[in-house]
Motif scaffolding. Structure first.
Motif, PDB file in Angstrom:
ATOM      1  N   ARG A  40      11.087  16.801 -11.294  1.00 53.78           N
ATOM      2  CA  ARG A  40      11.482  16.157 -11.967  1.00 53.78           C
ATOM      3  C   ARG A  40      11.365  14.647 -12.230  1.00 53.78           C
ATOM      4  O   ARG A  40      11.514  13.991 -13.449  1.00 53.78           O
TER       5      ARG A  40
ATOM      6  N   TRP B  27       5.669  12.354 -18.742  1.00 53.19           N
ATOM      7  CA  TRP B  27       6.608  12.157 -19.690  1.00 53.19           C
ATOM      8  C   TRP B  27       6.333  10.025 -20.031  1.00 53.19           C
ATOM      9  O   TRP B  27       5.982  10.022 -21.307  1.00 53.19           O
TER      10      TRP B  27
ATOM     11  N   TRP C 265       3.465  22.841 -19.669  1.00 55.72           N
ATOM     12  CA  TRP C 265       3.113  23.196 -21.433  1.00 55.72           C
ATOM     13  C   TRP C 265       2.606  21.436 -21.803  1.00 55.72           C
ATOM     14  O   TRP C 265       2.287  20.774 -21.923  1.00 55.72           O
TER      15      TRP C 265
ATOM     16  N   ASP D 154      19.218  22.044 -20.305  1.00 57.39           N
ATOM     17  CA  ASP D 154      18.182  22.269 -19.908  1.00 57.39           C
ATOM     18  C   ASP D 154      16.602  23.067 -21.022  1.00 57.39           C
ATOM     19  O   ASP D 154      15.884  22.264 -21.691  1.00 57.39           O
TER      20      ASP D 154
ATOM     21  N   ASN E  55       6.932  23.662 -17.233  1.00 53.42           N
ATOM     22  CA  ASN E  55       7.382  22.387 -17.806  1.00 53.42           C
ATOM     23  C   ASN E  55       6.343  21.863 -17.953  1.00 53.42           C
ATOM     24  O   ASN E  55       6.134  20.836 -18.182  1.00 53.42           O
TER      25      ASN E  55
ATOM     26  N   LEU F 190       8.091  14.686 -12.942  1.00 59.50           N
ATOM     27  CA  LEU F 190       8.012  14.682 -14.810  1.00 59.50           C
ATOM     28  C   LEU F 190       7.924  13.634 -15.584  1.00 59.50           C
ATOM     29  O   LEU F 190       7.085  14.199 -16.722  1.00 59.50           O
TER      30      LEU F 190
ATOM     31  N   PRO G 118      13.369  21.014 -24.856  1.00 58.70           N
ATOM     32  CA  PRO G 118      12.550  20.608 -25.475  1.00 58.70           C
ATOM     33  C   PRO G 118      12.560  21.396 -27.367  1.00 58.70           C
ATOM     34  O   PRO G 118      12.258  20.215 -27.927  1.00 58.70           O
TER      35      PRO G 118
ATOM     36  N   TYR H 286      12.242  13.778 -24.302  1.00 55.66           N
ATOM     37  CA  TYR H 286      11.565  14.213 -23.298  1.00 55.66           C
ATOM     38  C   TYR H 286      11.798  13.650 -21.770  1.00 55.66           C
ATOM     39  O   TYR H 286      12.870  14.581 -21.152  1.00 55.66           O
TER      40      TYR H 286
ATOM     41  N   TRP I 168      11.068  28.545 -14.837  1.00 53.73           N
ATOM     42  CA  TRP I 168      10.972  27.214 -16.034  1.00 53.73           C
ATOM     43  C   TRP I 168      10.311  26.012 -15.441  1.00 53.73           C
ATOM     44  O   TRP I 168      10.484  24.830 -15.813  1.00 53.73           O
TER      45      TRP I 168
ATOM     46  N   LEU J 249      15.175  14.566 -20.060  1.00 51.87           N
ATOM     47  CA  LEU J 249      15.070  15.827 -17.886  1.00 51.87           C
ATOM     48  C   LEU J 249      16.399  14.818 -17.331  1.00 51.87           C
ATOM     49  O   LEU J 249      17.064  14.888 -16.354  1.00 51.87           O
TER      50      LEU J 249
END
Length: 389
Positions: free
Chosen positions: A124, A131, A75, A182, A72, A127, A186, A148, A68, A152
């Motif tokens: 995270r 975003w 993509w 989780d 993430n 990430l 998306p 997103y 997972w 998250l």
């Protein structure tokens, strides 16, 4: 060439020609596979000590955490990748988190998710910042990117609270709730607008990761055989493990790449199922390596597991791989009985040989039979298309 420190994070063209994985993405995959290797090794130890059921559950947990996190990253980088200094630093931050996660995998098999959650917090952070950059650089999909980021943060906050409350020993039911939330991020975010991921880039990233996971399977067998053959008079049955492992791995690679996956990745309705379904494909490939290593332990009398249990961890992953491969990829190309029949027969045969001697060799031969059928089907299809044109 020096990279710009900051470049606008505008969306990539989903129809961009010659889009390939970058060296940084390949480096990322390599680091994530360290965690995969830890999961496979821990599963091997659980099987050998006759804790197969416990090992299977926590292999599923740990492998999902690895998959997972990797998914993430893949993509978002397919849709937004400026390759500036900031993006590289945020990617390296996620890699650092993946290494912390890898260090925590053995503890997951002891039902302690502390290091895994710490690794996720690190990943995270990177990430979410990606975003937020996407929200600033792509006004048309700002709402998607912000969904997103907020999703998250909310879910990760829940994981941290669960960690503090349970001391890291999160029960399975709570873990299932966490991954369900989780999963929802998306689906919730993309309802505001689909991100511009690139089908060929996504297919390549998944294919490359599958190759690396297969490499870990080969490595686990190689190490096991090295240890076994260092001893005098190694049992002759080890050659069945060699033959079966090599045939299964080679056939798995060929079957996966027999058809062009990018051709069927049209939108999120297909992409989500295809992308998430690879959890079983990748997981089965990694578990196969653990099962083959367990068979070596069985033949060299270094295992507390029975012949049936160690055999099931070869044939079980094989059957799961066949089922997931057809459902996730082959079915999208040809859902007819022409493909469903051979795969169904291979799954039944794989389960059946669990109960016969030298199941690993039979598993490899079943893979060969299915591969021959698949080659015939794809060749027949290509000839028919050529005749029509």
């Amino acid at each position: 060439m020096l990279r710009p420190i900051v470049r606008p994070l505008s969306p990539r063209d989903p129809h961009e020609e010659h889009r390939t994985a970058s060296p940084l993405e390949l480096f990322t995959d390599l680091c994530y596979v360290v965690a995969v290797a830890q999961a496979a090794l821990s599963l091997h130890h659980e099987i050998t000590h006759d804790h197969a059921a416990h090992g299977l559950v926590w292999f599923g947990v740990s492998f999902f955490a690895i998959f997972w996190a990797w998914l993430n990253f893949v993509w978002i980088n397919s849709a937004y990748d400026s390759d500036d200094v900031i993006n590289r630093l945020l990617t390296l931050l996620q890699i650092l988190g993946s290494l912390v996660l890898a260090a925590g995998v053995p503890r997951m098999f002891e039902e302690d998710l502390t290091l895994g959650i710490v690794g996720y917090v690190i990943m995270r952070v990177g990430l979410v910042l990606m975003w937020l950059r996407a929200a600033a650089g792509d006004p048309d999909r700002r709402q998607t990117a912000m969904r997103y980021a907020r999703g998250l943060v909310a879910v990760q906050t829940g994981w941290v609270i669960a960690l503090l409350v349970t001391g890291g020993h999160i029960p399975i039911w709570l873990f299932v709730i966490g991954i369900t939330l989780d999963f929802g991020v998306p689906f919730f975010a993309e309802r505001a607008g689909q991100t511009p991921w690139h089908p060929h880039h996504i297919a390549e990233r998944y294919g490359l990761f599958f190759i690396i996971v297969l490499g870990e399977t080969i490595l686990s067998v190689t190490i096991g055989l090295q240890v076994a053959f260092d001893k005098a008079d190694p049992p002759a049955e080890l050659w069945y493990v060699v033959a079966g492992g090599v045939l299964a791995t080679f056939c798995g690679w060929w079957l996966y790449f027999a058809r062009e996956n990018a051709d069927v990745l049209s939108d999120n309705s297909v992409g989500f199922v295809w992308g998430l379904g690879h959890y079983v494909i990748f997981g089965a490939a990694a578990a196969l390596g653990a099962g083959l290593a367990a068979r070596i332990d069985h033949y060299t009398h270094h295992s507390e597991a029975s012949d049936l249990v160690s055999s099931a961890f070869v044939t079980g992953p094989g059957a799961a791989f066949f089922a997931a491969l057809w459902l996730v990829t082959i079915r999208l190309h040809d859902p007819s009985i022409r493909t469903a029949g051979p795969f169904a027969a291979a799954i039944v045969a794989m389960i059946a040989v669990t109960f016969v001697p030298y199941s690993e060799l039979w598993a490899g031969l079943i893979g060969v039979a299915l591969l021959v059928t698949e080659i015939w089907l794809t060749t027949d299809r290509d000839e028919s298309v050529g005749a029509e044109s």
